[in-house]
Design a protein around this motif. Structure first.
Motif, short mmCIF file in Angstrom:
data_model
loop_
_atom_site.label_atom_id
_atom_site.label_comp_id
_atom_site.label_asym_id
_atom_site.label_seq_id
_atom_site.Cartn_x
_atom_site.Cartn_y
_atom_site.Cartn_z
N ARG A 24 0.84 -1.20 0.00
CA ARG A 24 0.00 0.00 0.00
C ARG A 24 0.87 1.25 0.00
NH1 ARG A 24 -5.24 -0.36 0.77
NH2 ARG A 24 -5.47 1.64 1.84
N HIS A 29 -4.35 4.91 4.30
CA HIS A 29 -4.64 4.11 5.50
C HIS A 29 -3.86 2.80 5.40
CE1 HIS A 29 -7.54 1.47 7.92
NE2 HIS A 29 -7.16 2.40 8.78
N MET A 30 -3.14 2.43 6.45
CA MET A 30 -2.32 1.21 6.48
C MET A 30 -1.20 1.27 5.44
SD MET A 30 -3.46 -0.65 8.88
CE MET A 30 -4.61 0.16 10.00
N GLU A 35 -1.08 -5.84 1.07
CA GLU A 35 -2.52 -6.08 1.01
C GLU A 35 -2.83 -7.01 -0.14
OE1 GLU A 35 -4.71 -2.58 -0.18
OE2 GLU A 35 -3.73 -2.53 -2.13
N PHE A 36 -4.05 -7.50 -0.14
CA PHE A 36 -4.62 -8.12 -1.32
C PHE A 36 -5.28 -6.99 -2.09
CE2 PHE A 36 -4.74 -11.28 2.13
CZ PHE A 36 -3.80 -12.15 1.62
N GLY A 38 -7.56 -4.42 -4.14
CA GLY A 38 -9.01 -4.21 -4.09
C GLY A 38 -9.30 -2.79 -3.67
N GLY A 39 -10.57 -2.52 -3.42
CA GLY A 39 -10.93 -1.17 -3.00
C GLY A 39 -12.42 -1.06 -2.74
N LYS A 40 -12.82 0.16 -2.48
CA LYS A 40 -14.19 0.40 -2.03
C LYS A 40 -15.22 0.14 -3.14
CE LYS A 40 -12.38 4.00 0.93
NZ LYS A 40 -11.11 4.28 0.21
N GLU A 54 -11.32 -2.57 -9.66
CA GLU A 54 -10.15 -2.27 -8.83
C GLU A 54 -8.91 -3.07 -9.28
OE1 GLU A 54 -9.57 -0.08 -6.46
OE2 GLU A 54 -11.56 0.69 -6.00
N GLU A 58 -5.64 -1.18 -10.34
CA GLU A 58 -4.48 -1.23 -9.42
C GLU A 58 -3.36 -2.12 -9.92
OE1 GLU A 58 -5.77 -2.23 -5.46
OE2 GLU A 58 -6.78 -0.29 -5.19
N TYR A 76 -11.22 -0.75 12.90
CA TYR A 76 -10.00 -0.01 13.21
C TYR A 76 -10.42 1.17 14.08
CZ TYR A 76 -7.70 -2.60 9.45
OH TYR A 76 -7.16 -3.59 8.66
N LYS A 79 -11.97 3.65 11.50
CA LYS A 79 -13.07 3.25 10.64
C LYS A 79 -13.33 1.76 10.76
CE LYS A 79 -10.24 3.73 6.60
NZ LYS A 79 -10.17 3.95 5.18
N ASN A 120 -6.40 -8.55 8.13
CA ASN A 120 -6.03 -9.58 7.18
C ASN A 120 -5.62 -10.90 7.81
OD1 ASN A 120 -6.08 -7.12 5.65
ND2 ASN A 120 -5.05 -8.24 4.03
N1 LIG Z 1 -7.63 -3.36 -0.73
C1 LIG Z 1 -7.47 -3.78 0.52
N2 LIG Z 1 -7.92 -3.00 1.54
C2 LIG Z 1 -7.72 -3.47 2.78
C3 LIG Z 1 -7.11 -4.74 3.04
N3 LIG Z 1 -7.08 -4.93 4.40
C4 LIG Z 1 -7.64 -3.83 4.98
O1 LIG Z 1 -7.79 -3.65 6.17
N4 LIG Z 1 -8.04 -2.93 3.99
C5 LIG Z 1 -8.66 -1.63 4.25
O2 LIG Z 1 -9.79 -1.42 3.41
C6 LIG Z 1 -9.96 -0.02 3.17
C7 LIG Z 1 -10.33 0.31 1.73
O3 LIG Z 1 -9.39 -0.15 0.80
P1 LIG Z 1 -8.64 0.79 -0.29
O4 LIG Z 1 -7.86 1.86 0.39
O5 LIG Z 1 -7.89 -0.20 -1.14
O6 LIG Z 1 -9.79 1.47 -1.12
P2 LIG Z 1 -9.64 2.12 -2.59
O7 LIG Z 1 -8.71 1.28 -3.42
O8 LIG Z 1 -11.06 2.34 -3.08
O9 LIG Z 1 -8.85 3.47 -2.30
P3 LIG Z 1 -9.18 5.00 -2.55
O10 LIG Z 1 -10.06 5.40 -1.42
O11 LIG Z 1 -7.81 5.62 -2.46
O12 LIG Z 1 -9.82 5.10 -3.90
C8 LIG Z 1 -8.69 0.65 3.63
O13 LIG Z 1 -8.96 1.34 4.84
C9 LIG Z 1 -7.73 -0.49 3.89
O14 LIG Z 1 -6.82 -0.19 4.94
C10 LIG Z 1 -6.66 -5.53 1.96
O15 LIG Z 1 -6.10 -6.63 2.08
N5 LIG Z 1 -6.87 -5.01 0.71
#
Ligand SMILES: Nc1nc2c([nH]c(=O)n2[C@@H]2O[C@H](COP(=O)(O)OP(=O)(O)OP(=O)(O)O)[C@@H](O)[C@H]2O)c(=O)[nH]1
Ligand SMILES: [Mg+2]
Length: 133
Positions: A24, A29-30, A35-36, A38-40, A54, A58, A76, A79, A120
């Protein structure tokens, strides 16, 4: 507690049994943890659509086949996330971090050598228990 953030998470499994992880970016965040990818999940999207989007954005792979692995809800301090986690068993493309992230293909037995977000640990246990053959 604020609302739960729904996150689509992909455990991408290569034919040799290795799994894709990505580092990351530091400012997120983190940041700095593995990580694996992915995203929101965005409004109007299914979790499967979000995951395909995603993973394309990514790590530049196109998902061809998915199946559910587990759902982890984790609080957390800042959140609460619902990690909707899927096996990606078929995909096209060469994985690389399109946002400059380091990526790695790791054996299931090596996953515990990497530092992941706290949520995780349960995903890794599910991988060890449910690994498709
Ligand atoms: N993708 C991903 N997110 C994780 C994992 N474990 C975990 O706690 N998260 C949490 O899930 C939340 C959302 O993931 P993300 O930051 O990837 O979301 P995103 O790609 O949409 O990012 P963006 O908001 O920058 O567009 C984060 O707070 C992240 O810390 C994991 O293994 N993969
Ligand atoms: Mg993401």
């Amino acid at each position: 507690m604020s609302k739960v953030v729904h996150v689509a998470v992909g455990v991408v499994l290569r034919a040799d049994g290795r799994i894709l992880i990505a580092r990351r970016p530091d400012h997120l965040h983190m940041g700095g943890r593995w990580e694996f990818p992915g995203g929101k999940v965005e409004a109007g999207e299914t979790v499967q659509q979000a995951l395909a989007r995603e993973l394309h954005e990514e790590v530049a792979i196109d998902v061809k086949s998915l199946r559910p692995l587990t759902e982890i809800r984790h609080e957390y301090p800042e959140k609460t996330v619902l990690l909707d986690t899927w096996w990606v068993t078929e995909f096209e493309g060469e994985a690389h971090g399109r946002e400059g992230q380091e990526t790695a293909w790791v054996a299931v037995s090596e996953l515990t050598d990497y530092q992941f977000p706290d949520a995780n640990l349960v995903i890794i246990e599910a991988i060890q228990a449910n690994r498709p053959v």
